[in-house]
Design an enzyme around this catalytic site. Sequence first.
Site, PDB file in Angstrom:
ATOM      1  N   LYS A   1       0.846  -1.193   0.000  1.00  0.00           N
ATOM      2  CA  LYS A   1       0.000   0.000   0.000  1.00  0.00           C
ATOM      3  C   LYS A   1       0.882   1.243   0.000  1.00  0.00           C
ATOM      4  CE  LYS A   1      -2.806   3.017   2.781  1.00  0.00           C
ATOM      5  NZ  LYS A   1      -2.058   4.094   2.158  1.00  0.00           N
TER       6      LYS A   1
ATOM      7  N   GLU B   1       9.429   1.520  11.082  1.00  0.00           N
ATOM      8  CA  GLU B   1      10.398   2.618  10.989  1.00  0.00           C
ATOM      9  C   GLU B   1       9.602   3.897  11.128  1.00  0.00           C
ATOM     10  OE1 GLU B   1      12.199   5.683  10.144  1.00  0.00           O
ATOM     11  OE2 GLU B   1      12.043   5.060   8.048  1.00  0.00           O
TER      12      GLU B   1
ATOM     13  N   CYS C   1      12.734  11.714   7.317  1.00  0.00           N
ATOM     14  CA  CYS C   1      12.812  11.336   8.731  1.00  0.00           C
ATOM     15  C   CYS C   1      14.228  11.429   9.268  1.00  0.00           C
ATOM     16  CB  CYS C   1      12.269   9.921   8.925  1.00  0.00           C
ATOM     17  SG  CYS C   1      13.136   8.648   7.986  1.00  0.00           S
TER      18      CYS C   1
ATOM     19  N   GLU D   1       8.543  16.062  16.483  1.00  0.00           N
ATOM     20  CA  GLU D   1       8.881  15.998  15.068  1.00  0.00           C
ATOM     21  C   GLU D   1       8.025  16.982  14.272  1.00  0.00           C
ATOM     22  OE1 GLU D   1       9.860  12.536  11.848  1.00  0.00           O
ATOM     23  OE2 GLU D   1       7.941  12.371  12.887  1.00  0.00           O
TER      24      GLU D   1
END
Length: 480
Positions: free
Chosen positions: A173, A248, A282, A384
């Site tokens: 996906k 992750e 990231c 973040e």
Amino acid sequence: MIQLQNYINGRLVPPSAGCYLPTLEPATGQPHAYLPDSDAADVALAVQAAEEALPAWRTRPAEERGRLLVRIAELIERDQDRLAAAESQDNGKPVHLARTVDIPRAASNFAFFGTAAQHFSSETHFQEGIALNYTVRHPLGVVACITPWNLPLYLFTWKIAPALAAGCCVVAKPSEVTPYTAFLLSELCQEAGLPPGVLNIVHGTGAKVGQALVEHPAVKAISFTGGTKTGEHIARTAAPLFKKLSLELGGKNPNLVFADCNLEEAVSTSLRSSFTNQGQICLCGSRIFIERPIYEAFKQAFLQGVAALTVGDPQDPASQQGALVNEAHLQKVLGYVALAHEEGGRLLAGGQRVYLPGRCASGYFMQPTVFESLPPNCRVNREEIFGPVVTLTPFDSEAEVIQWANGTEYGLAATIWTTDLKRAHRVAHALHSGIVWVNAWLHRDLRTPFGGMKSSGVGREGGLEALRFFTEPQNVTIKL
């Protein structure tokens, strides 16, 4: 506009319910394609196709599986310009970035794992006069790969290639925000002759497609890259079903600049690690800690570099900064700029939305943004942001900066700038980061494990770690 299709059992097919969603071009804010709004019925068809293809694929010699993966790599290289243009249109990144990073790395993922499977050795333990013990690794079966929007084809292939190389069949996906290159990959898989059902690509939302994949009893493992909150949800859902997980997740990565560094290199690379892909990686180093004796020199050189960055149309070769991925994400990042002011930060550069003329007048652009004078434990330095926003903070001692660097829930990556070899080793080992670069950033060796500590995820991808994840060990003992 283009109407994308699912890739199930070797064919491009519409969603079962016949529903589609628009996908927007970030640079213009306008729809450029429609993607399938798939649901659990489409996932069920894809999993069934994968199950039917599995017996033949898992027993196919690794060399033959590898040849097909290498062929896909060659087709990606052949279509590099087309894929880069599609990635830029879908994601908002500059075309030259997609052409030099995203697409070549997608090709190398297939090329590496296409050959790596042939070198995946097993273990043998000989008990003198008693028995021979050997361990073999079998493909897990049908696995799910779920990927984010920031590096669409790069991360999509990063997961798919080792799964296929290991002998698994995949239901994948891609992000519903950036589905275009995944659709183009399905066409290349057809051209390469990949057997039907070995790889299936189902487009749609996380709530429908992602959830159905995580819940499906025939899916043996889930490899996911994305936000930490989504990772938590996947873990809660999949753990009672005893699925294997590789997650992750997010990062809030420190960049430690010591006074004995090569200042010119530290500044130039820190500009890249701060603002490449508009900070939407990231691994970007959004917290820059500079040893006090060189703080002002670093700051001035860094701000000069920021001022020289060009925000513009991703199709323009002169543009160094493209668009953020969508309006909602742009507003989230601007919200953190407002929070930085509230927390006492001093704005050194940027901080505003950028409005461009012409075709990009409604695009989601933002200035590269730099703050100083924020405490290391404030929200802007702990959460973040995933955008072009960085903070500069002076430090006085090694112990102090290590404490600050480790002072978030994340532990994905870190960068150290120093010419002192002993310090480099010492500080690297003290950092709670799955990845540490010394005098470099985003250096990739496909043979090494990749992943984070703490809330940055569980498991490791890359190299033999990826092949281990998609296989399960079986020990055989033969009595002598």
